[in-house]
Design an enzyme around this catalytic site. Sequence first.
Site, PDB file in Angstrom:
ATOM      1  N   HIS A  30       0.760  -0.815   0.094  1.00 54.99           N
ATOM      2  CA  HIS A  30      -0.470  -0.101  -0.024  1.00 54.99           C
ATOM      3  C   HIS A  30       0.942   1.241   0.325  1.00 54.99           C
ATOM      4  O   HIS A  30       1.128   2.313   0.695  1.00 54.99           O
ATOM      5  CB  HIS A  30      -1.191  -0.008   1.217  1.00 54.99           C
ATOM      6  CG  HIS A  30      -1.591   1.076   1.094  1.00 54.99           C
ATOM      7  ND1 HIS A  30      -3.717   0.877   2.208  1.00 54.99           N
ATOM      8  CD2 HIS A  30      -2.147   2.483   0.640  1.00 54.99           C
ATOM      9  CE1 HIS A  30      -4.146   2.410   1.773  1.00 54.99           C
ATOM     10  NE2 HIS A  30      -3.061   2.879   1.322  1.00 54.99           N
ATOM     11  N   HIS A  32       1.283   4.588  -2.951  1.00 50.86           N
ATOM     12  CA  HIS A  32       1.055   5.345  -3.188  1.00 50.86           C
ATOM     13  C   HIS A  32       2.078   6.345  -4.391  1.00 50.86           C
ATOM     14  O   HIS A  32       2.673   6.858  -3.647  1.00 50.86           O
ATOM     15  CB  HIS A  32      -0.303   6.653  -3.093  1.00 50.86           C
ATOM     16  CG  HIS A  32      -1.831   6.097  -2.600  1.00 50.86           C
ATOM     17  ND1 HIS A  32      -2.487   6.000  -3.168  1.00 50.86           N
ATOM     18  CD2 HIS A  32      -1.702   5.414  -1.039  1.00 50.86           C
ATOM     19  CE1 HIS A  32      -3.309   5.305  -3.142  1.00 50.86           C
ATOM     20  NE2 HIS A  32      -2.894   5.014  -1.579  1.00 50.86           N
ATOM     21  N   HIS A 210      -9.659   0.724  -1.197  1.00 44.53           N
ATOM     22  CA  HIS A 210      -9.326   1.502   0.315  1.00 44.53           C
ATOM     23  C   HIS A 210     -10.841   1.888   0.723  1.00 44.53           C
ATOM     24  O   HIS A 210     -12.227   2.312  -0.109  1.00 44.53           O
ATOM     25  CB  HIS A 210      -9.552   3.003   0.141  1.00 44.53           C
ATOM     26  CG  HIS A 210      -7.945   2.867  -0.365  1.00 44.53           C
ATOM     27  ND1 HIS A 210      -7.057   2.345  -1.234  1.00 44.53           N
ATOM     28  CD2 HIS A 210      -6.925   4.354   0.400  1.00 44.53           C
ATOM     29  CE1 HIS A 210      -5.434   3.420  -1.318  1.00 44.53           C
ATOM     30  NE2 HIS A 210      -5.842   4.330  -0.637  1.00 44.53           N
ATOM     31  N   GLU A 213     -10.639   4.015   6.249  1.00 44.53           N
ATOM     32  CA  GLU A 213      -9.630   4.469   6.104  1.00 44.53           C
ATOM     33  C   GLU A 213     -10.725   5.769   6.918  1.00 44.53           C
ATOM     34  O   GLU A 213     -10.501   5.656   8.142  1.00 44.53           O
ATOM     35  CB  GLU A 213      -8.856   5.459   5.209  1.00 44.53           C
ATOM     36  CG  GLU A 213      -8.585   6.019   5.740  1.00 44.53           C
ATOM     37  CD  GLU A 213      -7.491   6.586   4.868  1.00 44.53           C
ATOM     38  OE1 GLU A 213      -8.080   6.654   3.043  1.00 44.53           O
ATOM     39  OE2 GLU A 213      -6.467   7.470   5.309  1.00 44.53           O
ATOM     40  N   ASP A 291       1.846   3.822   2.804  1.00 47.05           N
ATOM     41  CA  ASP A 291       0.901   4.812   2.012  1.00 47.05           C
ATOM     42  C   ASP A 291       1.171   6.163   1.055  1.00 47.05           C
ATOM     43  O   ASP A 291       1.279   5.672  -0.606  1.00 47.05           O
ATOM     44  CB  ASP A 291      -0.455   5.747   3.326  1.00 47.05           C
ATOM     45  CG  ASP A 291      -1.624   5.593   2.689  1.00 47.05           C
ATOM     46  OD1 ASP A 291      -1.761   5.320   1.542  1.00 47.05           O
ATOM     47  OD2 ASP A 291      -1.835   6.573   3.655  1.00 47.05           O
ATOM     48  N   ASP A 292       1.644   7.136   1.232  1.00 52.30           N
ATOM     49  CA  ASP A 292       1.944   8.196   1.111  1.00 52.30           C
ATOM     50  C   ASP A 292       3.674   8.816   1.991  1.00 52.30           C
ATOM     51  O   ASP A 292       3.351   9.810   2.537  1.00 52.30           O
ATOM     52  CB  ASP A 292       1.326   9.032   0.914  1.00 52.30           C
ATOM     53  CG  ASP A 292       0.213   8.625   0.225  1.00 52.30           C
ATOM     54  OD1 ASP A 292       0.024   8.623  -1.173  1.00 52.30           O
ATOM     55  OD2 ASP A 292      -0.703   9.024   1.172  1.00 52.30           O
TER      56      ASP A 292
END
Length: 353
Positions: A30, A32, A210, A213, A291-292
Amino acid sequence: MNDLPRDPLVALPRDRLVALLREMPKAELHIHIEGSLEPELIFKLAQRNGVALAYPNVEALRAAYAFSDLQSFLDIYYAGASVLLKEADFFEMAWAYFERAAADNVVHAELFFDPQTHTARGVAIEDVIVGLAHACRRAHAELGISASLILCFLRHLSEDAAFATLEQALPYRDHFIGVGLDSSERGHPPEKFARVFARCRELGLHVVAHAGEEGPPAYIWNALDVLKVERIDHGVRCVEDPALVQRLAAERMPLTVCPLSNVRLRVYGSMAEHALPALLDAGLCVVLNSDDPAYFGGYINENFVAAFEALPQLDARHAYTLARNSFEASFAPAADKQRWRRELDAVFTRLAG
Ligand code: HPA
Ligand code: ZN
């Protein structure tokens, strides 16, 4: 826990535990890739491509990374991605991520990418996909990281827009293994994308989404029942619904959990409040991810370390479980999963011996 001796793992001093978290082989499922764009690279690409930014320098941009929720992050994340125009930009972004991932002992990565963020600005989808795929091939050849791509539909846009994106991407079908669903969750439930996900499944693509969240447990139910996903991204709000937790555990449905993201986007007030121990105690197939990473304060190893430091009930047995889950939950071939699992066992057997 399986066949590994328990006591030496439980008794491992915290500094050795942190070293183990960093050293153990792991998969990242996961991430991005646009969220790996560091401010320095944003400014470099802005200059190269003649794109004007709303911030005068790297420090001012970084200072804007104070988020109140998912949407406040997405606004800045899409602005950052506006510097990506050429195939070489996509390659360079992904290559920078792979170099970081190699340093964190990531042996396999499945990268999300958001084509609509780029095609809306006139970028050809070919440049997006070919640039990223080139970086994946080179990561395998030069860094020994197995890597694949998952195309994400932006859920704040329509299902028709998702269908159009799928059509544009199909000539490059060999370059991605699946589809996902990201962007603003609230008000955009999974069932909005029922038909396009059905088509993707027909095409033999893997499907993830997703859910849970910021959105309620109902979004997780519908991701499972309507979209028929193979993994839930985030999913942490499942803890509000015991029947859902039971189902996720029974199906060994993976949850790709992102601790630093959850704290930065205020899903939790602090890391100490994170549901990770409860999710693990419930026997769920939890995987940790970044994630980011450029926006949330760290790459995958920082996520492991921050979570384990704030949650003293987690020990080396949990580290083993999380790494093992990351291989199990991946879309990699069985032979690769087995090899990584043996490498993981070797690291832990050394410790326990
Ligand atoms: N959630 C939803 N969409 C996203 C995220 C996220 O954390 N990161 C990039 N797109
Ligand atoms: Zn995400």
